[in-house]
Every structure is written in C-alpha cells, then in structure tokens.
Enzyme design. Structure first.
Site, short mmCIF file in Angstrom:
data_model
loop_
_atom_site.label_atom_id
_atom_site.label_comp_id
_atom_site.label_asym_id
_atom_site.label_seq_id
_atom_site.Cartn_x
_atom_site.Cartn_y
_atom_site.Cartn_z
N ASN A 101 12.38 -14.13 38.87
CA ASN A 101 12.66 -15.39 38.01
C ASN A 101 13.40 -14.44 36.63
OD1 ASN A 101 12.77 -17.93 36.82
ND2 ASN A 101 10.60 -18.27 37.38
N HIS A 105 16.72 -25.38 37.99
CA HIS A 105 16.44 -23.96 37.86
C HIS A 105 17.42 -23.27 38.79
CE1 HIS A 105 14.55 -20.69 35.75
NE2 HIS A 105 14.18 -20.28 36.73
N CYS A 113 19.49 -20.00 32.91
CA CYS A 113 19.17 -19.64 34.22
C CYS A 113 20.24 -19.26 35.06
CB CYS A 113 17.84 -20.42 34.76
SG CYS A 113 18.80 -22.02 35.27
#
Length: 436
Positions: free
Chosen positions: A384, A363, A71
């Site tokens: 995202n 994250h 991520c």
C-alpha cells in the site's frame, strides 16, 4: 402511488416491531459501546490470513501518499522503482510523485478546457457537462493517466523534486483548482456562445492555462528541467549521472515498455471479452485513452500470478473502503458481518454493486506476492502507499475472496495473456459515456 408521508401511526408500528426483537437492546448496547465494525467483525479472519506467501517479490520500504488522492501515481511509481531496484541494486530508491502530480494538474486543466469548449453548445445542466464540472481539480486517477504522464515527462528521484505541505495534503489545492476551473468554464462557455472569435477564445484559453500553471507552481514548486542522478547502491558503490532530463532518465534507466502493459477489468455488469474506452477520462491530449479489456476474474488472477512468478509486481485498482481493516492491514470479504448483525439481507452481486454505485473503485495498490495452495490462490500480499504505520510495515494481506469481490482491474504485460486474449485487444472498442 400512495402518499408516502410518515405519520405517528408509522412510527408506532416501527417502535412496536423494534420492541418485539428480544436481541435489540443487547445489540444496541454493543454497537453504541463498540461501534458497528467492531461488533460485526469476524475475529477468525486474521488467523486465516498469515503473512507467508509461496510467491513473493522482494521489495523494500513502503511509500506514503498521506492526505492525497495520488494512489494511482504511487502505485505506478512503486512498480517502476521495484524494477529500478532490481536492475541497479538499490532497494529503497524512491521516485518523485510530486513531479508527475504537478504536470497532471497542467495537463488535466488543458484537456478540461478542450472538453468545456467542445460542449459549450450544450446546457450547463447536461449530464456530460456536469461530469466535466464535477471535480476538475481532483487528484484521483487511473493507470493509463499515469502512463501518459510518464511517457511524456519521464520521472525523477524524490530528492530532485520532493514532497511539500500541499502534496502531502492536496485538499486545499483541489478546492482552489475546482473554484478556478469552474470559473474558467463559465468564461469559455460565455465566449463560445457569444460573439468571440476562435482567436479570442484560444487567447483566453492560453491565459487561463497560465493561471493554472501559476497556482500549481506556487503550491508545489516548478520542476527543474535537468537534475543529477546520484545514489549509492546496496553494495555501497557510488553512482553519478549529471544534467539529465527526467525523460532521458526514464528512457536510459528503465527498460520497461509501458505500451506492453494492458488494463484487464472485471466488470460483470458489462460484456466480457470486450474492449472499452472512455476518452472523457483522459488527462493528456494525445495520450492513450483510458480504457480496459473486460474479462472474467480468473483471467485477471492467472495473469497477475504469472507476472509475480517472473519477479514483477502488479498494479491493481480496488474498492479499498469496503470490508477492510486499515490499522491491521486486512482485506477479506467476510471481515464484517453486517447482515448477521442487523439481520438484514444485504446480498448483491458484483455487477449489481457497480450498477447501483455500491462498489466504486477508489484506490490503487500493488500486488507483491501470492500464496498458492494446490496451484490456487488463497491470499495475496499487497503493497500500500499509506506509510509504514498501518498493516505490517505498510503491507496488507488480501484474501482471495476479497479480490473476487472488490478488485476491479489489474495491469499486466500482455505477454501473460493467451493468443486469443491478445487478439481481443485489437478489436474496435466500445466508447463509454463520459459519466461511466
């Protein structure tokens, strides 16, 4: 201290107290049938989080990290590709995450060997040594680590180095690298603590690093040294730039200066208005140290809002696994009322959650919008990297209370800080312990 062995008398007392709760059977049936989250969920939250934002950056399709911990790379490359899209009028141009992932494996092994050799005189159960041995093949990371890779290796389009079965699901590769690098650590420690010369140790170190290169090359492919930049923009105009290196591509086509961006943290368990670094978390020898300026949350919000107003997205780190609805793309600190469901006081401050490992940043995503009411943020638009099947085509909505509780840091251009805040960046940093 009294003997803590559980007895039948203890169990009888627990059962008796449980039986006295008149709500117990109803709650039990509901949780067994529906699960904890569905039972504890506040269904009024989605109504508060409509997806209209007063400030919004125009972005395109989301990316998908799939079953990987990349991520941090996706979020930085999303930031870069948005800049590229705006500058060259090509909205859904994607940069290769696999390319930087490959080099991160090599660089991370290289710095791992340095740390293992430097600590060879310490017992293997020393806390610092254990920190290095805890997941050396991991694919997690931070903003500064991604920046170090981009500044050294540049970037390339996804079509020039595409995803693979391994980069889509990195678990097998991480396991192989963990096993290999822990074995390597034993070899190097034994050599340092034995009669091996520096030349012999360095020769073995180079040999072991070549093995890591081989593993990464077999699993991901080896990046080409040059590629042809070829694309058609949103106005259907064709573009071609032949035989350029990834570094040349970055330097020529991206005007963003990554050195102008700073990590602003909100860690209430540490002193505010203070710089911190953690060299033990670095991934590139000679790159910038992983670190941050610790500030109150209002500083993070103000800087992020101003950057969004100027049409630029914001990389941010968070604890995404808490108070979140992945399927619907909702982040709200009041989404699940576990305290009400179990009638237990679960209250802890953000600083206490850090100290007791209840809240761990896990994250990275990208802020692409914010809704301001009376000049105050109420909710944020979040890009995202979990693909388009979650949230609204991959975009999440984040309540401002969730930002307060679970956002750890934002990356902003230092021009969005005040003069006084920028001066703090020049102070002598506190060096964190490797395990912090």
């Amino acid at each position: 201290m009294a003997d803590s062995k559980l007895t039948k008398q203890d169990f009888d007392a627990m059962r008796e107290q449980y039986a006295k709760n008149k709500r117990a059977n109803v709650i039990q049936r509901s949780i067994i049938q529906n699960g904890i989250n569905n039972t504890a969920k506040d269904n009024t939250v989605p109504a508060k989080l409509n997806r209209s934002f007063s400030v919004e950056v125009d972005t395109g399709k989301v990316t998908d990290q799939k079953r990987s911990g990349r991520c941090w790379l996706f979020a930085l490359l999303n930031t870069l590709r948005h800049d590229f899209a705006k500058r060259y009028d090509v909205k859904d141009f994607e940069l290769s995450q696999s390319y930087l992932f490959f080099w991160d494996k090599i660089e991370r092994a290289n710095i791992f060997f340095d740390n293992i050799i430097a600590t060879a005189g310490k017992p293997v159960d020393d806390r610092e040594v254990r920190t290095y041995l805890d997941g050396p093949g991991s694919d997690g990371g931070e903003w500064t680590m991604a920046v170090a890779l981009v500044q050294k290796y540049g970037v390339m389009p996804t079509y020039a180095f595409p995803e693979s079965k391994v980069t889509d699901d990195t678990s097998d590769l991480n396991d192989v690298l963990d096993l290999t690098m822990r074995r390597d650590a034993k070899i190097l420690r034994d050599m340092v603590n034995g009669d091996a010369s520096d030349d012999e140790i360095n020769h073995k170190r180079d040999e072991l690093l070549r093995e890591i290169f081989k593993i990464a090359g077999y699993a991901c492919g080896v990046p080409r040294e040059t590629f042809n930049l070829e694309y058609r923009d949103d106005k259907k105009k064709y573009h071609l730039d032949q035989d350029i290196t990834p570094k040349e591509f970055f330097d020529k086509y991206f005007e963003i200066d990554l050195d102008d961006y700073v990590v602003i943290e909100n860690a209430p368990n540490k002193k505010f208005k203070q710089n911190y670094i953690n060299p033990a978390s670095d991934n590139v020898v000679g790159g910038r140290h992983v670190g941050f300026l610790n500030m109150p949350m209002d500083v993070l919000k103000k800087a992020a809002i101003n950057q969004l107003k100027d049409g630029e997205t914001v990389w941010f780190a968070n604890t995404v696994t808490t108070q979140s609805d992945r399927k619907n793309g909702i982040l709200d600190a009041d989404l699940y009322h576990y305290d009400q469901l179990f009638n237990i006081d679960m209250d802890m401050t953000k600083g206490q959650k850090y100290e007791y490992l209840d809240s761990i940043s896990n994250h990275a995503m990208t802020l692409t919008g914010v809704d301001l009411v009376d000049d105050k943020p109420t909710k944020w638009k979040v890009e995202n990297s979990w693909g388009a099947k979650v949230g609204e085509k991959g975009y999440f909505v984040m309540a401002d209370n969730w930002m307060d509780a679970y956002v750890d840091e934002v990356i902003v251009n230092k021009k969005y800080l005040t003069d006084e805040q920028r001066q703090l960046l020049d102070q002598q940093p506190i060096v964190l312990k490797p395990w912090e």
